[in-house]
Design a protein around this motif. Structure first.
Motif, PDB file in Angstrom:
ATOM      1  N   GLY A 222      -5.041  11.281  36.687  1.00 24.33           N
ATOM      2  CA  GLY A 222      -6.383  11.312  36.118  1.00 24.33           C
ATOM      3  C   GLY A 222      -7.376  11.945  37.067  1.00 24.33           C
ATOM      4  N   ASP A 223      -8.388  12.596  36.505  1.00 26.22           N
ATOM      5  CA  ASP A 223      -9.385  13.237  37.358  1.00 26.22           C
ATOM      6  C   ASP A 223     -10.345  12.238  37.986  1.00 26.22           C
ATOM      7  OD1 ASP A 223     -11.028  12.514  35.252  1.00 26.22           O
ATOM      8  OD2 ASP A 223     -11.711  14.547  34.801  1.00 26.22           O
ATOM      9  N   TYR A 224     -10.249  10.976  37.601  1.00 25.99           N
ATOM     10  CA  TYR A 224     -11.120   9.929  38.124  1.00 25.99           C
ATOM     11  C   TYR A 224     -10.562   9.311  39.404  1.00 25.99           C
ATOM     12  CZ  TYR A 224      -7.528   7.489  35.455  1.00 25.99           C
ATOM     13  OH  TYR A 224      -6.327   7.084  34.950  1.00 25.99           O
ATOM     14  N   ALA A 225      -9.301   9.588  39.734  1.00 22.96           N
ATOM     15  CA  ALA A 225      -8.647   8.869  40.822  1.00 22.96           C
ATOM     16  C   ALA A 225      -9.224   9.212  42.190  1.00 22.96           C
ATOM     17  CB  ALA A 225      -7.142   9.153  40.793  1.00 22.96           C
ATOM     18  N   ARG A 226      -9.405  10.505  42.469  1.00 21.08           N
ATOM     19  CA  ARG A 226      -9.926  10.917  43.771  1.00 21.08           C
ATOM     20  C   ARG A 226     -10.820  12.131  43.571  1.00 21.08           C
ATOM     21  NH1 ARG A 226      -4.924  12.253  47.241  1.00 21.08           N
ATOM     22  NH2 ARG A 226      -6.481  12.700  48.836  1.00 21.08           N
ATOM     23  N   ARG A 227     -12.064  12.016  44.028  1.00 24.53           N
ATOM     24  CA  ARG A 227     -13.010  13.123  43.942  1.00 24.53           C
ATOM     25  C   ARG A 227     -13.178  13.763  45.313  1.00 24.53           C
ATOM     26  NH1 ARG A 227     -13.544  14.120  38.630  1.00 24.53           N
ATOM     27  NH2 ARG A 227     -15.309  15.441  39.198  1.00 24.53           N
ATOM     28  N   SER A 228     -13.460  15.054  45.312  1.00 24.90           N
ATOM     29  CA  SER A 228     -13.649  15.770  46.568  1.00 24.90           C
ATOM     30  C   SER A 228     -14.906  15.273  47.280  1.00 24.90           C
ATOM     31  CB  SER A 228     -13.774  17.273  46.316  1.00 24.90           C
ATOM     32  OG  SER A 228     -14.194  17.941  47.490  1.00 24.90           O
ATOM     33  N   PRO A 229     -14.810  14.978  48.583  1.00 19.55           N
ATOM     34  CA  PRO A 229     -16.007  14.590  49.331  1.00 19.55           C
ATOM     35  C   PRO A 229     -16.919  15.776  49.641  1.00 19.55           C
ATOM     36  CG  PRO A 229     -14.101  14.665  50.784  1.00 19.55           C
ATOM     37  CD  PRO A 229     -13.583  14.899  49.393  1.00 19.55           C
ATOM     38  N   ASP A 234     -15.255  18.500  41.907  1.00 24.58           N
ATOM     39  CA  ASP A 234     -13.832  18.753  42.098  1.00 24.58           C
ATOM     40  C   ASP A 234     -13.064  17.449  42.267  1.00 24.58           C
ATOM     41  OD1 ASP A 234     -14.262  21.434  41.922  1.00 24.58           O
ATOM     42  OD2 ASP A 234     -14.234  21.806  44.077  1.00 24.58           O
ATOM     43  N   HIS A 235     -11.804  17.471  41.852  1.00 24.93           N
ATOM     44  CA  HIS A 235     -10.924  16.333  42.048  1.00 24.93           C
ATOM     45  C   HIS A 235      -9.632  16.829  42.689  1.00 24.93           C
ATOM     46  CE1 HIS A 235      -8.610  17.624  38.512  1.00 24.93           C
ATOM     47  NE2 HIS A 235      -9.768  17.832  37.930  1.00 24.93           N
ATOM     48  N   HIS A 236      -8.682  15.895  42.874  1.00 20.71           N
ATOM     49  CA  HIS A 236      -7.519  16.188  43.718  1.00 20.71           C
ATOM     50  C   HIS A 236      -6.375  16.885  43.000  1.00 20.71           C
ATOM     51  CE1 HIS A 236      -6.073  12.660  41.633  1.00 20.71           C
ATOM     52  NE2 HIS A 236      -4.897  12.769  42.207  1.00 20.71           N
ATOM     53  N   ILE A 237      -6.473  17.117  41.686  1.00 18.47           N
ATOM     54  CA  ILE A 237      -5.378  17.770  40.958  1.00 18.47           C
ATOM     55  C   ILE A 237      -5.728  19.245  40.790  1.00 18.47           C
ATOM     56  CG2 ILE A 237      -3.933  17.768  38.900  1.00 18.47           C
ATOM     57  CD1 ILE A 237      -4.749  14.843  38.481  1.00 18.47           C
ATOM     58  N   VAL A 238      -5.011  20.090  41.505  1.00 19.62           N
ATOM     59  CA  VAL A 238      -5.341  21.507  41.581  1.00 19.62           C
ATOM     60  C   VAL A 238      -4.459  22.312  40.644  1.00 19.62           C
ATOM     61  CG1 VAL A 238      -5.352  23.530  43.111  1.00 19.62           C
ATOM     62  CG2 VAL A 238      -6.173  21.321  43.944  1.00 19.62           C
ATOM     63  N   ASP A 239      -5.079  23.236  39.902  1.00 23.07           N
ATOM     64  CA  ASP A 239      -4.339  24.249  39.163  1.00 23.07           C
ATOM     65  C   ASP A 239      -4.026  25.356  40.163  1.00 23.07           C
ATOM     66  OD1 ASP A 239      -3.415  26.375  37.623  1.00 23.07           O
ATOM     67  OD2 ASP A 239      -4.797  25.993  35.975  1.00 23.07           O
ATOM     68  N   ALA A 240      -2.775  25.431  40.599  1.00 26.46           N
ATOM     69  CA  ALA A 240      -2.420  26.364  41.669  1.00 26.46           C
ATOM     70  C   ALA A 240      -2.619  27.812  41.265  1.00 26.46           C
ATOM     71  CB  ALA A 240      -0.965  26.137  42.089  1.00 26.46           C
ATOM     72  N   ARG A 241      -2.659  28.088  39.962  1.00 21.16           N
ATOM     73  CA  ARG A 241      -2.842  29.470  39.515  1.00 21.16           C
ATOM     74  C   ARG A 241      -4.248  29.968  39.809  1.00 21.16           C
ATOM     75  NH1 ARG A 241      -0.937  27.991  33.532  1.00 21.16           N
ATOM     76  NH2 ARG A 241      -2.595  26.481  34.030  1.00 21.16           N
ATOM     77  N   SER A 242      -5.228  29.069  39.768  1.00 17.07           N
ATOM     78  CA  SER A 242      -6.610  29.459  40.037  1.00 17.07           C
ATOM     79  C   SER A 242      -7.094  28.979  41.397  1.00 17.07           C
ATOM     80  CB  SER A 242      -7.536  28.873  38.956  1.00 17.07           C
ATOM     81  OG  SER A 242      -7.564  27.450  39.044  1.00 17.07           O
ATOM     82  N   GLY A 243      -6.389  28.002  41.968  1.00 23.26           N
ATOM     83  CA  GLY A 243      -6.828  27.416  43.223  1.00 23.26           C
ATOM     84  C   GLY A 243      -7.964  26.441  43.073  1.00 23.26           C
ATOM     85  N   LYS A 244      -8.315  26.088  41.843  1.00 28.39           N
ATOM     86  CA  LYS A 244      -9.433  25.187  41.574  1.00 28.39           C
ATOM     87  C   LYS A 244      -8.943  23.920  40.883  1.00 28.39           C
ATOM     88  CE  LYS A 244     -12.685  29.050  41.064  1.00 28.39           C
ATOM     89  NZ  LYS A 244     -13.649  29.730  40.163  1.00 28.39           N
ATOM     90  N   SER A 245      -9.806  22.921  40.842  1.00 26.53           N
ATOM     91  CA  SER A 245      -9.453  21.679  40.154  1.00 26.53           C
ATOM     92  C   SER A 245      -9.162  21.960  38.686  1.00 26.53           C
ATOM     93  CB  SER A 245     -10.588  20.659  40.268  1.00 26.53           C
ATOM     94  OG  SER A 245     -10.759  20.235  41.593  1.00 26.53           O
ATOM     95  N   ALA A 246      -8.087  21.376  38.182  1.00 28.43           N
ATOM     96  CA  ALA A 246      -7.713  21.556  36.776  1.00 28.43           C
ATOM     97  C   ALA A 246      -8.732  20.881  35.871  1.00 28.43           C
ATOM     98  CB  ALA A 246      -6.326  20.974  36.532  1.00 28.43           C
ATOM     99  N   THR A 247      -9.059  21.530  34.767  1.00 27.11           N
ATOM    100  CA  THR A 247     -10.130  21.022  33.894  1.00 27.11           C
ATOM    101  C   THR A 247      -9.699  20.838  32.437  1.00 27.11           C
ATOM    102  OG1 THR A 247     -10.922  23.285  33.493  1.00 27.11           O
ATOM    103  CG2 THR A 247     -11.935  22.070  35.316  1.00 27.11           C
TER     104      THR A 247
END
Length: 318
Positions: A222-229, A234-247
């Motif tokens: 879930g995107d609620y588990a860990r947010r970027s400080p 941003d959260h901790h689940i990254v879409d590696a294709r874009s390098g950004k947090s998955a949305t």
């Protein structure tokens, strides 16, 4: 005296609870349950030592410093990396364990419970992918072809749960809850399948529904588990294709016979979003639920048929 043996410990950056139903009729049985749980706990320590990027002394950290070298590794690390690469291939790179440096850049460099900041000093050369990791099955070696840091967070905890569950199988009825990633063996204290609440991704006090399960793992990303400080959005689940947090998703829950499979595929399905994520699960004969930012729910056909009772409920694991 409680009818269950329960032990809670801080492991792998989360709180892990072990519950063995039936405390035992005598001192010998109670001791057997205690020793079984101690062996289960030890697997979490072993796999942390092998697979954590939050410990500069771990085997994974040492591997990250040896670029272009075929490094012999333990069976646990080899299996975790092998499976992570297989999921990367299956998801066309949406899931990719080579995002460790990206995670560091987003501030995910702090071990959750201890507060230790770990950076391995690897220079980010950009453009790396799972294809830059080579495994030799015969020699059990791993070669990093370019500078990178592996992040096995979506694999290692599931592997630890699976190994711990193997230790507890002799007791038949037990539950392992590692920060919401679960393995449920046999029945609960009432002799019924375990009931697992699926958290509402936007209201921690509500559940989307309840699963009734036995002999399976249930894992949620879930995107609620860990947010970027560093970046609040941003959260901790990254879409590696874009390098950004998955949305495309806000949560994804998977039911599987293995926690490693459920954990990794929940992350992959989360990144892929409802359409491709559900197809990924169905292709592998798994069941799951994906929730979109608009709170639409998408499930595999077997999810509601075999496990899921919908509606807002309260509760966790029972």
């Amino acid at each position: 005296m409680s009818d269950s043996y329960i032990h809670t410990a801080g492991l792998m950056g989360t709180v892990v609870t072990f519950q063995v139903v039936g405390h035992g009729a005598d001192d010998r049985e109670r001791l057997e349950r205690k020793e079984g749980v101690e062996r289960a706990v030890e697997w979490f320590h072993t796999i942390t030592d092998d697979c954590s990027r939050f410990d500069s002394r771990s085997e994974l950290a040492r591997l990250s410093t040896q670029i272009g070298v075929a490094v012999p590794v333990t069976a646990m690390l080899f299996e975790a990396v092998r499976f992570a690469l297989a999921v990367a291939e299956e998801s066309d790179g949406a899931f990719d364990p080579t995002v460790g440096l990206r995670m560091e850049a987003e501030g995910f460099d702090t071990e959750f419970r201890s507060g230790n900041i770990v950076r391995l000093g690897i220079k980010d050369v950009g453009g790396v992918s799972y294809r830059d990791v080579f495994l030799d099955n015969d020699e059990r070696t791993i070669t990093l072809r370019r500078p990178l840091v592996l992040d096995l967070g979506a694999v290692a905890k599931g592997l630890a749960i699976d190994m711990a569950a193997r230790e507890l199988q002799t007791f038949e009825n037990f539950a392992i809850d590692a920060g919401g990633d679960l393995y449920l063996g046999g029945c609960n204290a009432d002799g019924q399948p375990w009931s697992v609440g699926i958290r509402h991704p936007r209201d921690e006090h509500e559940m989307l529904g309840t699963l009734h399960v036995s002999g399976v793992a249930v894992c949620t990303s879930g995107d609620y588990a860990r947010r970027s400080p560093i970046h609040d959005d941003d959260h901790h689940i990254v879409d590696a294709r874009s390098g950004k947090s998955a949305t495309a998703s806000v949560s994804a829950t998977v039911v599987a016979s293995s926690a490693m499979v459920a954990d990794a595929l929940a992350t992959a399905a989360f990144v892929l979003g409802p359409a491709d994520g559900i197809r990924l699960l169905e292709r592998h004969g798994l069941d799951g639920l994906i929730v979109t930012p608009a709170l639409e729910q998408f499930t595999t056909p077997g999810m509601r048929r075999d496990y899921h009772s919908s509606g807002v409920t309260t509760g966790g694991v029972s």
